[in-house]
Design a protein around this motif. Structure first.
Motif, short mmCIF file in Angstrom:
data_model
loop_
_atom_site.label_atom_id
_atom_site.label_comp_id
_atom_site.label_asym_id
_atom_site.label_seq_id
_atom_site.Cartn_x
_atom_site.Cartn_y
_atom_site.Cartn_z
N UNK A 103 23.26 11.96 36.32
CA UNK A 103 23.75 13.05 35.63
C UNK A 103 24.43 13.87 36.58
N UNK A 104 23.90 13.88 37.85
CA UNK A 104 24.76 14.56 38.96
C UNK A 104 25.86 14.29 39.16
N UNK A 105 25.88 12.97 39.24
CA UNK A 105 27.26 12.09 39.35
C UNK A 105 28.27 12.39 38.47
N UNK A 106 27.84 12.42 36.91
CA UNK A 106 28.74 12.76 36.05
C UNK A 106 29.26 14.18 35.95
N UNK A 107 28.25 14.94 36.17
CA UNK A 107 28.93 16.33 36.27
C UNK A 107 29.91 16.59 37.25
#
Length: 449
Positions: free
Chosen positions: A405-409
């Motif tokens: 999720x961190x990568x996506x955001x």
């Protein structure tokens, strides 16, 4: 008291996307007040020394941002540091306003409020997630809230495409946006929720494949049943596709593939088995794109993968940074500072109140030293989540899911402003906080009483 404190925090995480993505300033102050009250009554019994590697840098950055905001609006600075607009206002309009670093007298302080909300959400989720069961329940609640928003977004788009909650929808009529005004923010929000569902499904699959790990949770509840999780995953993924967001869909599929590969690597398969699994993940990603990305394919064929106007804005933003490398132009001042620099190539249409790149806008708002420090801390946090993914003996799915999720955001925020919308920023901060807290081994924490 601790139960009430936890309920308040989780309620904020669930409700924050509802009022049009909480873009209005009033919602920033409401959520800030609730999270501050929840943080002050948080249960600290599971905090250990390792937590200060996360809490310390976060608190230090918040204090630096606060000090910078005060200094940027402080009157009477030298001409060398002052924004030239104050001199122009005195010479042309005859006003008596003193010099300031910021181009406005109050916006940096208002902009700091958004930073404060983000940090409070991050720290509150982090303290909640020092307990592994609380971490899992928090992520599950966010996932199913995302499922509800996705289901509403799909149905609302099919039944009333010109309505946005109780208002008339003015933008993105051909696409689903749910409760958000902007379809790109909706895409990355639903994409994050699909990652939460896949993370739980991957853990169940891992438990089934690794015979040495017995089922620890007994019979599964309805919300933990694979069929229910798969339904939530597919609903969020379909809603993501219906936004028609090129970056949102592509980066969601990329992050899902990264999460699947993290779980494959956790299983420590033999090389041949790993590459077979990686190939299957790549094929599934391609199929997923073909299934949900129909509108995206059309937009890519029509407009391409890149946006020429955004590239022009990025170039102009870098020019705006000249002379403000140390202290920036003022937190939240891009909307005010950009018009005098707006190039003629952008034409007269389009409102550029944001740089459409959060890291770039941050650099010109707070200066290169503090901006680079924040980026370095973010990279350290992501690396810490990856380390927790492989170093933990159990509950490894939580840091793996949060890292995805961190990568996506972060990747999406590099080409858009999703992290500047409170309705997603709070969710992103909460998921990241849970992942970081669960990157630390349970054996390092005090035992439950």
């Amino acid at each position: 008291m601790h139960r009430i404190s936890r309920f308040i925090a989780v309620a904020v995480f669930v409700i924050v996307p509802l009022p049009f993505g909480s873009v209005d300033l009033i919602w920033t102050w409401i959520w800030t007040s609730l999270l501050l009250a929840s943080l002050l009554t948080a249960n600290l019994s599971r905090v250990c020394n390792s937590d200060f590697w996360v809490i310390g840098p976060t608190g230090a950055v918040l204090l630096l941002l606060c000090a910078l905001a005060v200094f940027q609006i402080f009157p009477g600075v030298s001409d060398a540091l002052a924004d030239p607009s104050w001199r122009v206002a005195r010479d042309i309009a005859g006003v008596t306003e003193p010099n300031r670093i910021s181009a406005t007298a109050s916006v940096p302080w208002i902009g700091f409020g958004s930073c404060l909300l983000f940090v409070l959400a991050f720290l509150r989720a982090y303290l909640l997630a020092t307990d592994e069961e609380a971490a899992r329940q928090t992520l599950k609640t966010i996932a199913y809230a995302g499922f509800a928003y996705a289901l509403y977004g799909i149905l609302a788009h099919l039944a009333a495409p010109s309505a946005l909650l109780w208002r008339s929808k003015e933008y993105y009529l051909p696409y689903a946006t749910g409760t958000f005004v902007n379809r790109n923010t909706a895409a990355v929000f639903w994409g994050s929720c699909s990652i939460l569902f896949l993370g739980r499904l991957a853990r169940i699959a891992s438990d089934a494949l690794v015979a040495k790990q017995p089922r620890r949770h007994g019979s599964r509840s309805f919300t933990d049943h694979p069929a229910t999780l798969a339904g939530g995953f597919l609903t969020c993924l379909v809603a993501t596709g219906m936004t028609g967001s090129r970056a949102g869909v592509l980066l969601t599929l990329f992050s899902l593939a990264c999460l699947a590969n993290l779980h494959l690597m956790q299983l420590r398969f033999q090389s041949r088995h790993y590459w077979l699994g990686a190939g299957a993940v790549a094929a599934a990603t391609l199929v997923g794109f073909l299934v949900i990305g129909g509108s995206v394919v059309g937009r890519v064929s029509l407009f391409g993968l890149t946006d020429g106007q955004r590239a022009e804005v990025y170039r102009t933003a870098l020019e705006m940074l000249r002379g403000h490398e140390l202290l920036g132009i003022g937190i939240g001042n891009f909307e005010t500072a950009f018009p005098p620099h707006r190039p003629a190539s952008l034409g007269s249409q389009g409102i550029w109140d944001k740089a459409h790149s959060t890291p770039l806008e941050m650099m010109i708002s707070v200066g290169l030293p503090l901006g680079a420090t924040i980026c370095a801390i973010a990279a350290f946090f992501w690396g810490r989540m990856l380390w927790g993914t492989f170093s933990r003996l159990r509950d490894r799915d939580i840091p793996a899911t949060a890292a995805s999720v961190f990568l996506l955001g972060v990747l999406h925020s590099c080409i858009d402003f999703s992290l500047q919308i409170a309705g997603f920023a709070v969710i992103f901060a909460a998921i990241s906080g849970c992942g970081l807290a669960q990157s630390i081994s349970t054996t390092r924490r005090p035992q439950k009483i």
